[in-house]
Design an enzyme around this catalytic site. Structure first.
Site, PDB file in Angstrom:
ATOM      1  N   LYS A  73       4.166  47.424 -29.263  1.00 48.48           N
ATOM      2  CA  LYS A  73       3.355  46.395 -29.897  1.00 48.48           C
ATOM      3  C   LYS A  73       2.969  45.369 -28.839  1.00 48.48           C
ATOM      4  O   LYS A  73       3.648  45.179 -27.831  1.00 48.48           O
ATOM      5  CB  LYS A  73       4.083  45.713 -31.052  1.00 48.48           C
ATOM      6  CG  LYS A  73       5.344  44.927 -30.709  1.00 48.48           C
ATOM      7  CD  LYS A  73       5.173  43.514 -30.162  1.00 48.48           C
ATOM      8  CE  LYS A  73       4.335  42.634 -31.048  1.00 48.48           C
ATOM      9  NZ  LYS A  73       4.244  41.244 -30.438  1.00 48.48           N
ATOM     10  N   THR A  82       4.418  39.362 -24.017  1.00 53.01           N
ATOM     11  CA  THR A  82       4.696  39.472 -25.435  1.00 53.01           C
ATOM     12  C   THR A  82       4.416  40.854 -25.903  1.00 53.01           C
ATOM     13  O   THR A  82       3.377  41.156 -26.410  1.00 53.01           O
ATOM     14  CB  THR A  82       3.910  38.477 -26.238  1.00 53.01           C
ATOM     15  OG1 THR A  82       4.844  37.597 -26.803  1.00 53.01           O
ATOM     16  CG2 THR A  82       3.211  39.007 -27.408  1.00 53.01           C
ATOM     17  N   GLU A 128      -5.886  40.214 -28.378  1.00 49.94           N
ATOM     18  CA  GLU A 128      -6.380  39.379 -29.475  1.00 49.94           C
ATOM     19  C   GLU A 128      -7.858  39.047 -29.280  1.00 49.94           C
ATOM     20  O   GLU A 128      -8.254  38.451 -28.281  1.00 49.94           O
ATOM     21  CB  GLU A 128      -5.550  38.099 -29.570  1.00 49.94           C
ATOM     22  CG  GLU A 128      -4.151  38.365 -30.080  1.00 49.94           C
ATOM     23  CD  GLU A 128      -3.244  37.157 -30.016  1.00 49.94           C
ATOM     24  OE1 GLU A 128      -2.189  37.202 -30.661  1.00 49.94           O
ATOM     25  OE2 GLU A 128      -3.578  36.187 -29.311  1.00 49.94           O
ATOM     26  N   ASN A 135      -5.592  32.139 -32.058  1.00 52.75           N
ATOM     27  CA  ASN A 135      -4.485  31.370 -31.504  1.00 52.75           C
ATOM     28  C   ASN A 135      -4.512  29.898 -31.878  1.00 52.75           C
ATOM     29  O   ASN A 135      -3.495  29.211 -31.762  1.00 52.75           O
ATOM     30  CB  ASN A 135      -4.448  31.548 -29.984  1.00 52.75           C
ATOM     31  CG  ASN A 135      -3.881  32.901 -29.613  1.00 52.75           C
ATOM     32  OD1 ASN A 135      -2.681  33.107 -29.666  1.00 52.75           O
ATOM     33  ND2 ASN A 135      -4.763  33.842 -29.287  1.00 52.75           N
TER      34      ASN A 135
END
EC number: 2.3.1.35
Length: 412
Positions: free
Chosen positions: A188, A199, A285, A407
């Site tokens: 992920k 991350t 993202e 974000n």
């Protein structure tokens, strides 16, 4: 795309894009919804029917989360795991002694549920930093691990996600000593991605029989070329790691560096790591384009990696890619400040296979053709920066308005 099964005939690799961590012999994966998220699956597990040799690579962020520190300490005891537990939504980072106790309690509950030693349980979390886990919900989840109705690997693939827009997984098969060896992977990651572990969570399983030191070496070498060569936004997180388990259930001679077919295992592991890393970069993202940067001619591989990372990390390059703007000056600038070993007069740059810089000087090119190439969702930047032998590749994505929107409201 995920329904494709292909064969890499050159390297005798069978690739299954529907495969995952449950594909190798003896591995079970599953997940369930325990209430950390509103509706989505948020708690997952990987279980090996026998203890597995294990190794991991961990974030370089100094604020390491409690579950990461616990897992690292557990693996260091005897280089083994039998289960991995993952929750999404809450990172259990910056949570002090209580956060560590919560991770220990989770580990203990799973060990009791599975009737295995506590240090054979790895724990991972991902999500919002600074919040405590609701341990009543976690305990409920641990009591349902391995129950048949939840043992669906796709549930695990979903359980580990945060802002990801898709699951990321595959498996490959390779013949070693005439025996089929399988390597499966699930990962992920979408935001807060930057080289040197960020991350992201990566889980790799294999039924290969391989000694601990060799597995550790192979994983670290693979990660240096893959997960450590991706970036989305330049931020490195507190939680994230890649874990690898090898349970030895494939019946072949143990793999080490002297095994005549160890290169097959290395190639297969590299393939899995590269596929997962590129999937993370592509799913950045708000991303609309995957950016691949290839550098050659550098002083050495270390310098090549620095230059490739510099280009793919540059916000000016990323925004130009998003705007489909052939502003190659931003690429040249990112090359120039990345290394003191650059040879400008021997530097060549191409964008989507269109030459834009030769021997350090701008050249005429077909603007319309390049504009059309930049409309693709796969962008290739190639740079020769001298006459050295260093080569490297890095992966990233464009930077869009959507990234800011996601974000700006992550906690809400």
């Amino acid at each position: 795309m995920r329904d494709i099964e292909t064969i890499d005939t050159l390297n005798q690799l069978n690739i299954d894009l529907q495969g995952d961590v449950s594909s190798p012999l003896g591995f079970i994966a599953g997940g369930l919804h325990c209430g950390l998220r509103r509706k989505k699956v948020d708690f997952g597990w990987i279980y090996s029917t026998t203890p597995a040799t294990a190794t991991g690579v961990y974030t370089l962020n100094q604020f390491k989360a409690a579950p990461l520190k616990l897992t690292e300490d557990s693996i260091n005891k005897d280089k083994a795991l039998q289960a991995i537990i993952v929750n999404s939504a809450i990172a259990n980072a910056c949570t002090g002694e209580k956060g560590m106790q919560d991770a220990l309690d989770t580990q203990a509950w799973i060990a009791e549920q599975l009737n295995i030693e506590q240090h054979l349980v790895g724990v991972a979390s991902t999500g919002v930093i600074g919040s405590f886990l609701p341990m009543d919900k976690i305990q409920y989840a641990t009591q349902h691990v391995l129950k048949e109705q939840y043992n669906k690997s796709e549930a695990f693939n979903q359980a580990i996600l945060t802002t990801d827009t898709m699951t990321k997984h595959l498996s490959v098969k390779v013949e070693i000593d005439g025996t089929t060896v399988t390597i499966g992977g699930t990962a992920k990651g979408s935001g807060m991605i930057h080289p040197n572990m960020a991350t992201m969570l990566g889980f790799i399983t294999t039924d290969a029989n391989i000694d601990a030191n060799t597995l550790d070496y192979c994983l670290k070498q693979s990660i240096d070329q893959s997960f450590n060569m991706i970036t989305v936004d330049g931020d490195s997180s507190t939680n994230d790691m890649v874990l690898c388990m090898a349970n030895g259930q494939a019946q072949h001679t143990q793999i080490d560096a002297l095994h005549p077919e160890w290169h097959k295992f290395v190639y297969a592991l590299n393939f899995v790591c590269h596929y997962l890393a590129k999937s993370i970069a592509k799913d950045g993202e708000g991303a609309t384009k995957l950016v691949t940067v290839k550098v050659k001619g550098a002083h050495d591989v270390v310098e090549a990696r620095k230059i490739a990372k510099s280009i793919v990390s540059s916000n000016l390059v990323k925004t130009a890619v998003h705007g489909e703007d052939a502003n190659f000056g931003r690429i040249v600038t990112a090359i120039g400040y990345a290394s003191r070993y650059i040879e400008p007069s021997a530097t060549h740059v191409s964008l989507c296979q269109v030459s834009v810089l030769e021997k350090g000087m701008a050249v005429d090119f077909d603007e319309q053709r390049l504009k059309e190439e930049l409309a693709s969702d796969n962008i290739l930047i190639e740079a020769t920066v001298g006459n050295g032998e260093g080569e490297a590749a890095a992966y990233g994505c464009d930077l869009s308005y959507e990234y800011v929107r996601i974000n700006a409201s992550y906690r809400t």
